[in-house]
Design a protein around this motif. Structure first.
Motif, PDB file in Angstrom:
ATOM      1  N   LYS A   1       4.454   9.830   6.080  1.00 16.89           N
ATOM      2  CA  LYS A   1       5.580  10.240   5.242  1.00 16.89           C
ATOM      3  C   LYS A   1       5.455   9.742   3.799  1.00 16.89           C
ATOM      4  O   LYS A   1       6.079  10.295   2.906  1.00 16.89           O
ATOM      5  N   THR A   2       4.695   8.684   3.591  1.00 19.17           N
ATOM      6  CA  THR A   2       4.502   8.136   2.248  1.00 19.17           C
ATOM      7  C   THR A   2       3.011   7.959   2.003  1.00 19.17           C
ATOM      8  O   THR A   2       2.318   7.379   2.848  1.00 19.17           O
ATOM      9  N   PRO A   3       2.495   8.453   0.875  1.00 22.87           N
ATOM     10  CA  PRO A   3       1.049   8.341   0.613  1.00 22.87           C
ATOM     11  C   PRO A   3       0.603   6.880   0.542  1.00 22.87           C
ATOM     12  O   PRO A   3       1.321   6.015   0.047  1.00 22.87           O
TER      13      PRO A   3
ATOM     14  N   GLY B   1       5.088   5.774   8.809  1.00 15.50           N
ATOM     15  CA  GLY B   1       4.580   6.602   9.889  1.00 15.50           C
ATOM     16  C   GLY B   1       3.111   6.946   9.701  1.00 15.50           C
ATOM     17  O   GLY B   1       2.620   7.089   8.569  1.00 15.50           O
ATOM     18  N   GLY B   2       2.385   7.076  10.818  1.00 13.37           N
ATOM     19  CA  GLY B   2       0.995   7.490  10.775  1.00 13.37           C
ATOM     20  C   GLY B   2       0.060   6.506  10.096  1.00 13.37           C
ATOM     21  O   GLY B   2      -0.977   6.915   9.554  1.00 13.37           O
ATOM     22  N   LEU B   3       0.364   5.212  10.135  1.00 10.28           N
ATOM     23  CA  LEU B   3      -0.427   4.237   9.378  1.00 10.28           C
ATOM     24  C   LEU B   3      -1.479   3.524  10.214  1.00 10.28           C
ATOM     25  O   LEU B   3      -2.256   2.734   9.677  1.00 10.28           O
TER      26      LEU B   3
ATOM     27  N   ARG C   1       0.822  -1.217   0.000  1.00 10.11           N
ATOM     28  CA  ARG C   1       0.000   0.000   0.000  1.00 10.11           C
ATOM     29  C   ARG C   1       0.851   1.260   0.000  1.00 10.11           C
ATOM     30  O   ARG C   1       0.325   2.366  -0.117  1.00 10.11           O
ATOM     31  N   LEU C   2       2.182   1.074   0.151  1.00 10.73           N
ATOM     32  CA  LEU C   2       3.096   2.222   0.170  1.00 10.73           C
ATOM     33  C   LEU C   2       4.063   2.166  -1.009  1.00 10.73           C
ATOM     34  O   LEU C   2       5.215   2.592  -0.895  1.00 10.73           O
ATOM     35  N   HIS C   3       3.608   1.650  -2.126  1.00  9.11           N
ATOM     36  CA  HIS C   3       4.441   1.577  -3.341  1.00  9.11           C
ATOM     37  C   HIS C   3       5.717   0.783  -3.074  1.00  9.11           C
ATOM     38  O   HIS C   3       6.792   1.134  -3.552  1.00  9.11           O
ATOM     39  N   HIS C   4       5.599  -0.293  -2.241  1.00  7.38           N
ATOM     40  CA  HIS C   4       6.695  -1.210  -1.923  1.00  7.38           C
ATOM     41  C   HIS C   4       7.874  -0.506  -1.236  1.00  7.38           C
ATOM     42  O   HIS C   4       9.028  -0.851  -1.436  1.00  7.38           O
ATOM     43  N   GLU C   5       7.529   0.472  -0.407  1.00  5.46           N
ATOM     44  CA  GLU C   5       8.519   1.128   0.449  1.00  5.46           C
ATOM     45  C   GLU C   5       8.783   0.252   1.667  1.00  5.46           C
ATOM     46  O   GLU C   5       7.862  -0.173   2.362  1.00  5.46           O
TER      47      GLU C   5
END
Length: 628
Positions: A447-449, A369-371, A358-362
Motif C-alpha cells: 500500500k505504500t512504496p 502490507g506486502g513487506l 523505509r515507508l516515509h515514516h508511515e
C-alpha cells in the motif's frame, strides 16, 4: 575489577557532558563515536565485572563501594556509593548491552537530523541515570537516578519539539510520573524518620526487625513505594502517559520500553521486596494491579492502528506480568521476564523503526502490507520479536519467562485463581494482537512504496537481538522441559530459593499455556489472512465499532482524567489568571504607600512645627509616667 564499577555509569555520563558542551560544533562521525562508544565501553566493563563477580563471588555475594559522602547531618550521611549483587548485576548488563544496540541503531536511524548531537547527549544521560538507579547503594542516590530518567524521558519524548503535540506528550509524561515520584519521595521521608537510614540493605534489615508483618508502618511505606513504581512503570491508574510517549524517535521508545524508565518500578519493588513481604495486603495489591493492567492494555493494543502504539500498550501489558509475579512473591520470575522482555521489546521497536524509515515514516499498519519480501530483515526481526512476545512454545525466550510467571502465579497465588486466569487470557490476547500486526504489515497487497536501504548499523542490532529473543530463555526452563534453573539459582542470594513447580498438573498447565498462545496466533491468521465477509460485517456493526473506539482510546482513561482533573484545574486557572495570591501582596504594598503619604505630610520643613510636636510628645510621655 569490581572496584571499577563506578566507571559503568560514569563513562556514559562523561559522553553526555562532552556532547552537551560540544553540541552543534562536533562532526556527526565524532558524535556517533562518543555516543555509541561510551555506552559500548560501559557494556564491556560491565561484562568483565560480571565475569569476575560470577567466577569469584565477593563475600556475601554482594559488593559495595563508596566514592564519597554527600553530607553529614547527625546520623544522616548519604553517600555516592554503588552496590552490586546478582539483581543489580542483571539490571546493569541489560541496560548497557541493550542500550549499546539501540544507540548503534540510532547512529544510522537519526543520521541527518539537525539535533543529532543533542539526541546522543540525551540518550547517554538516560543510560547513565538508569545505571545510577540500579546500582545505587542507598535510596537517596537511587532517587537521583529515578528523577534523572524522568528528566531524560521528558527531553527525549519531546525531542522534536517543533511539533506542539510532541511537547504536550513530553509534559504529560513528566506530570503523570511526578504523581508517582511524589509518593516515593514521601515514602523515603517515612522510612528514614522511622528507621534512621536510607542505605538499602540495613534499611530492609531494620524493617524486618522493627516492624511486625501486616502492621501499619510497613504497609504505609509499601503503599508509597508502590505509588512511585506505578507511575514509572505505567500501570493502572497512571498508565496514560506511555502510549503518548511514542511521539519521540523510535530508538527512544525502544530504550524507554526495553532497558530504562518503565522497568524502574519493577526494580524498585524487587529491591525492596523484604518491605513488601511485611505488607501482604500491599503485595497482593501489586498482583491485582498487574493483572488488571494486563487485560486493559491487551484489549487496547488489539484496537490500535499505529504500530508503535501497539507496542506501547504491549509494554504496559508485559510490565503487568512483572507486577503480577512480584505480587505473588515470584521475584525471580519477574526479573527473568524483565530480561527477556528487554530482548524482544527492543527488537520489536527497532524492527518497527526499520519499517517506518523505509515507508516515509508511515506508522499506520493499514497503510502497510506486502513487506515480507521487500524488507526481509525487518520481517524476520519483527516476526521473531512477535513470536517471543506471544510466547510461542519451545522456540522463543518469551515462552519460558511467561510460563515461569504463570506457574508461580498458580502455585503462590492459587488461592485467587483469577490472577492466573488473567495471565492466561492475556497470553491469548497478546498472541492475537501482535500477529494481527504481523499479518497486516507483512502480507497482502503493498500500500505504500518502499524506498531507501539499510546499513550494517541497522541490521547488526536486529540480528543480535533476534538471537537473544530466541535463545535468551534457556537459562530457566520448566521441570517438564529440562528443569534448568540457572537464573533463579543465581538470584537465590537476593530472593531465596525459588520453589520448583512440578507434577502432572504443572505439565497440563504448561500445555494449556502453549495451546493458548498458538490459538491466538491461529485466530489472527483466520481473521486477518482469511477474513470472511461475515467477520467483516460483524466488525462494522455500530455496537462493535463503538466498543472498538472505546478500547482504541485506552478505555477512556484520558477522557476521565480530563473531566475529573484537567478541565477543573484549567477552569481554576482561568478564574485565577491574575493570581489571587498577588492581591495579598498588592494590599500590603498599597498600605505601605498610604502610610508613606500620611507621614509625608508631617515633613513640612518648618522648625517651629517640629519643636512643637517634640514638646507635645515629651508632655504626653511625662504624663503617662506620672499617671503610672
Amino acid at each position: 575489577m569490581l572496584h571499577a564499577i563506578w566507571l559503568v555509569p560514569a563513562i556514559p555520563l562523561l559522553g553526555a557532558v562532552i556532547l552537551i558542551i560540544g553540541c552543534g560544533r562536533l562532526p556527526s562521525l565524532l558524535v556517533s563515536i562518543i555516543g555509541v562508544g561510551s555506552v559500548a565501553l560501559s557494556a564491556i566493563i560491565a561484562s568483565f565485572i560480571s565475569i569476575g563477580f560470577i567466577t569469584t563471588p565477593p563475600p556475601g555475594n554482594a559488593f559495595t563501594i563508596i566514592l564519597w559522602h554527600w553530607m553529614a547531618i547527625g546520623s544522616f550521611s548519604p553517600a555516592i556509593g554503588f552496590y552490586l549483587d546478582p539483581l543489580s548485576l542483571i539490571m546493569m548488563l541489560v541496560v548497557t548491552i541493550i542500550g549499546f544496540f539501540i544507540l548503534l541503531y540510532s547512529s544510522e536511524f537519526m543520521a541527518g537530523d539537525e539535533g543529532y548531537s543533542r539526541f546522543f547527549a540525551y540518550m547517554n544521560l538516560f543510560v547513565a541515570a538508569m545505571l545510577v538507579l540500579v546500582l545505587a547503594r542507598d535510596l537517596l542516590f537511587l532517587y537521583a537516578g529515578w528523577e534523572g530518567v524522568g528528566l531524560c524521558s521528558y527531553l527525549l519524548i519531546g525531542f522534536w519539539y517543533q511539533d506542539p503535540a510532541n511537547g504536550l506528550a513530553a509534559r504529560k509524561a513528566f506530570i503523570v510520573t511526578r504523581i508517582g515520584d511524589t509518593g516515593l519521595m514521601i515514602g523515603l521521608f517515612l522510612l528514614f524518620t522511622h528507621l534512621g537510614t536510607l542505605e538499602i540493605q540495613p534499611l530492609m534489615l531494620r524493617a524486618t526487625q522493627s516492624w511486625p508483618a501486616g502492621s501499619t508502618m510497613p504497609t504505609l511505606a509499601a503503599v508509597l513505594i508502590l505509588i512511585g513504581a506505578i507511575g514509572k512503570s505505567a500501570q493502572i491508574p497512571l498508565q496514560t502517559w506511555l502510549p503518548d510517549a511514542m511521539a519521540g524517535p523510535t530508538p527512544v521508545s525502544a530504550l524507554i520500553h526495553a532497558a530504562t524508565m518503565v522497568t524502574a518500578g519493577v526494580y524498585l519493588i524487587a529491591r525492596t521486596h523484604m518491605l513488601f513481604a511485611l505488607a501482604p495486603a500491599v503485595q497482593m495489591a501489586v498482583a491485582v494491579i498487574g493483572a488488571a493492567t494486563l487485560l486493559v492494555a491487551a484489549f487496547a493494543a488489539l484496537n490500535q492502528h499505529d504500530i508503535k502504539r501497539i507496542l506501547a500498550y504491549s509494554t504496559i501489558s508485559q510490565i503487568g506480568y512483572m507486577f503480577l509475579a512480584l505480587g505473588v512473591g515470584a521475584w525471580s520470575a519477574a526479573i527473568f521476564h524483565f530480561m527477556v522482555h528487554a530482548f524482544f521489546k527492543a527488537l520489536l521497536f527497532l524492527a518497527a523503526g526499520a519499517i517506518t524509515m523505509r515507508l516515509h515514516h508511515e506508522h499506520d499498519i493499514f497503510r502497510m502490507g506486502g513487506l515480507a519480501r521487500r524488507l526481509p530483515v525487518a520481517f524476520w526481526s519483527f516476526f521473531i520479536g512477535a513470536a517471543s512476545l506471544a510466547a510461542l512454545p519451545l522456540i522463543t525466550a518469551g515462552f519460558y519467562s511467561k510460563e515461569m510467571i504463570l506457574s508461580a502465579t498458580w502455585a503462590e497465588g492459587g488461592r485467587i485463581p483469577v490472577l492466573w486466569a488473567a495471565g492466561v487470557i492475556t497470553a491469548f490476547l497478546t498472541s492475537l494482537y501482535i500477529f494481527r500486526a504481523v499479518f497486516i504489515v507483512f502480507f497482502g497487497d503493498l500500500k505504500t512504496p518502499v524506498s531507501g536501504h539499510y546499513g550494517p548499523r541497522i541490521t547488526l542490532p536486529l540480528i543480535a537481538l533476534s538471537l537473544l529473543a530466541l535463545i535468551g530463555g534457556f537459562v530457566e526452563t520448566p521441570e517438564g522441559l529440562g528443569g534448568i534453573t540457572l537464573f533463579s539459582k543465581f538470584l537465590a542470594s537476593v530472593f531465596g530459593e525459588a520453589p520448583v513447580v512440578s507434577g502432572s498438573a504443572a505439565n497440563l498447565r504448561l500445555l494449556a499455556a502453549s495451546l493458548v498462545s498458538l490459538a491466538g496466533a491461529g485466530l489472527a491468521y483466520a481473521l486477518y489472512m482469511r477474513s470472511s465477509p461475515r467477520f467483516t460485517a460483524w466488525a462494522a456493526t455500530p455496537a462493535v465499532l463503538g466498543w472498538r473506539r472505546f478500547l482504541f482510546t485506552g478505555w477512556g482513561f484520558d477522557r476521565l482524567y480530563n473531566a475529573l482533573a484537567v478541565r477543573p484545574f484549567l477552569a481554576i486557572v482561568r478564574v485565577n489568571r491574575n493570581d489571587a495570591v498577588d492581591y495579598v501582596y498588592q494590599i500590603i504594598a498599597l498600605t505601605c504607600r498610604m502610610a508613606h503619604q500620611f507621614l509625608h505630610q508631617s515633613q513640612t520643613g518648618r522648625i517651629r512645627w517640629y519643636a512643637g510636636w517634640l514638646a507635645a510628645g515629651s508632655l504626653v510621655t511625662i504624663a503617662i509616667s506620672v499617671l503610672q
